[in-house]
Design a protein around this motif. Sequence first.
Motif, PDB file in Angstrom:
ATOM      1  N   PRO A  21       7.939 -13.755  -2.421  1.00 26.96           N
ATOM      2  CA  PRO A  21       7.298 -13.699  -3.719  1.00 26.96           C
ATOM      3  C   PRO A  21       8.301 -14.024  -4.816  1.00 26.96           C
ATOM      4  N   PHE A  23      10.740 -13.517  -7.706  1.00 27.36           N
ATOM      5  CA  PHE A  23      11.563 -12.394  -8.104  1.00 27.36           C
ATOM      6  C   PHE A  23      12.352 -12.744  -9.351  1.00 27.36           C
ATOM      7  N   ASN A  27      17.530 -11.287  -7.418  1.00 27.37           N
ATOM      8  CA  ASN A  27      16.911 -10.119  -6.791  1.00 27.37           C
ATOM      9  C   ASN A  27      16.512 -10.342  -5.342  1.00 27.37           C
ATOM     10  N   SER A  28      16.611 -11.580  -4.865  1.00 25.21           N
ATOM     11  CA  SER A  28      16.110 -11.857  -3.519  1.00 25.21           C
ATOM     12  C   SER A  28      16.947 -11.171  -2.444  1.00 25.21           C
ATOM     13  N   TYR A  31      15.654  -7.709  -1.830  1.00 30.10           N
ATOM     14  CA  TYR A  31      14.356  -7.778  -1.165  1.00 30.10           C
ATOM     15  C   TYR A  31      14.516  -8.085   0.319  1.00 30.10           C
ATOM     16  N   ASP A  57      13.216  -5.857 -11.402  1.00 27.99           N
ATOM     17  CA  ASP A  57      11.910  -6.514 -11.531  1.00 27.99           C
ATOM     18  C   ASP A  57      10.824  -5.447 -11.438  1.00 27.99           C
ATOM     19  N   SER A  59       7.849  -4.771 -12.432  1.00 30.98           N
ATOM     20  CA  SER A  59       6.402  -4.969 -12.374  1.00 30.98           C
ATOM     21  C   SER A  59       5.971  -5.874 -11.229  1.00 30.98           C
ATOM     22  N   ASN A  60       6.868  -6.134 -10.305  1.00 29.56           N
ATOM     23  CA  ASN A  60       6.541  -7.005  -9.184  1.00 29.56           C
ATOM     24  C   ASN A  60       5.643  -6.260  -8.201  1.00 29.56           C
ATOM     25  N   LYS A  62       4.594  -6.821  -5.167  1.00 32.90           N
ATOM     26  CA  LYS A  62       5.074  -6.745  -3.789  1.00 32.90           C
ATOM     27  C   LYS A  62       6.146  -5.668  -3.651  1.00 32.90           C
ATOM     28  N   LEU A  63       7.073  -5.643  -4.572  1.00 32.59           N
ATOM     29  CA  LEU A  63       8.139  -4.650  -4.519  1.00 32.59           C
ATOM     30  C   LEU A  63       7.590  -3.240  -4.685  1.00 32.59           C
TER      31      LEU A  63
END
Length: 569
Positions: A21, A23, A27-28, A31, A57, A59-60, A62-63
């Motif tokens: 997704p 990011f 930030n990857s 994740y 992040d 408001s992601n 997926k996270l």
Amino acid sequence: MARFFLRSLTLSALLAAASLPAFAQGNSGAYLAARQASFESDYAAAAQYYTRAIARDPSNPKLLENAVLSYLSLGRLDTALPIARKMLSDEIPSQLANLVIAAGNAREGNFDNILNDLDQLRGIGPLVDGLLRAWANLGAGDMSAALAAFDKVAEEPGLAGFAAYHKALALASVGDYEGAEEIYSDKSNGAIQMTRRGVLTLVEILSQLGRNEDAVKLLSDMFGTGLDPDLENMRAALAAGEKLPFTHVRNTTDGIAEVFYSLASALRNEATPDYTLLYARAAQYLRPDHFESLLLTAELLETLGRFTLASEVYKQVPADHPSYHAAELGRAEALRLEGKTEAAIEVLEQLTRSHGDLSVVYSSLGDLLRQEMEFAEAAKAYDRALELSGPEDRTRWFLLYTRGICFERLGDWRTAEKDFRAALELRPEQPQVLNYLGYTLVEKEQNLDEALDMIERAVAARPDSGYIMDSLGWVLYRLGRYEEAVGHMERAAELEPIDPVVNDHLGDVYWAVGRFIEAEFQWKRALSFVDEDSAAEAKPDRIRRKLEVGLDTVLEEEGAAPLKVANED
């Protein structure tokens, strides 16, 4: 039935996206680390990495969802709850977040909020939503709406038993024991499943109605005479005329905990353990003294390979609780699986001091010592287990069988054979015992016709057991019936392709029928599979000698009858 309300929400499903997704920059890495930890069921590491990623992040979706999943799996619902509520405020749809929010509202007593979320279609699944609505209505003070909601759940195919059980619990929780017992007695709309917890609920209801004799009979009918400490305490109190308090559901929050536990129990053999764990954790969060849920949580963590977490959960059972011995037995097994054998033995030895009147404690110690090849000490543990077990004990045959193995390994064949035959008197067609005794008789070249009969009966009971099939091929080989042995031994090798003993036996059988190249191939395969655990039985030096000079010469060197003599017989 349970598949009716199964959802695709599993750890692997949540993490199996084909592409990453979007990011925030940089930030990857967090994740990917979190994703890998999640695949390995390392919930603590996953939670740490997802939290780090959310900081960059926030408001992601997926996270956020994966962080909720990790904390819930870890049993940290207090940490998962604010993340789930942020998802709600951000209008991110998630059944997982809905589950955590419902649990949070139930713990806080906000039953109107639960009803509002259900009205807004923020549900978890068909069975959970229906029972959740019923209990929330009860918590909100509307018993009529609660009973109607239970009845609506009962209309769904396969769910009448669940609905009846929870309706009975709800009535009993407000003191309507007559109504609760009437539901148990009514089989017209689907019988309540008489699980252990379901039986004990009825026992308490009967006691509240002054029917202790019926409660004692129910205990005896359902559990027999060999009761564990919890059941024995209950029976003693009933026999003394005491009125048992109703403890299974004391209030609405307990009722909602029971919903999550009911679902976890139903999913246990229907869904993946990581999915089932979510509901067990929710039940444990709402009711920390729900020890059945606690034990289920620990068992699921064991299945997932999270042995340290499982041990931590088992340790939450207090020493004065009737389930303490069960928790300690579980903790010992988790420690064993983690490779901490000495610690596991220490737990069991301590249990022999605190619960030395329980046969299962000594049998578990014997099993662990036997696995560690400490056969003399294991036999002593089995001695004590047998002393504590009654003649009607359903596990007595197994205690005799395992003690017999210890004596056989210690070289005391006369005592071992006595135990094996005593086990067969209790279970004449038990395939494990038939196979072990039959195979050992073959190895000792004693009573070969009887051994063949035993092994053939074992094969009939377990036709897909490679080890039992190997025994059949081997006894035929020992009897000189080489051609007959080939097919059985080949089948054994198909079923146990990497077992060194089975491959070695197949090589011997091939050699006996003149298939020398294939025999050497099987011996080489056998050697490739020998490890430290199997070396004593596989005898790799003997296999190497067969590869050097052939089986005939090895037999001659050992002073055994040559194959041609067996053929002539």
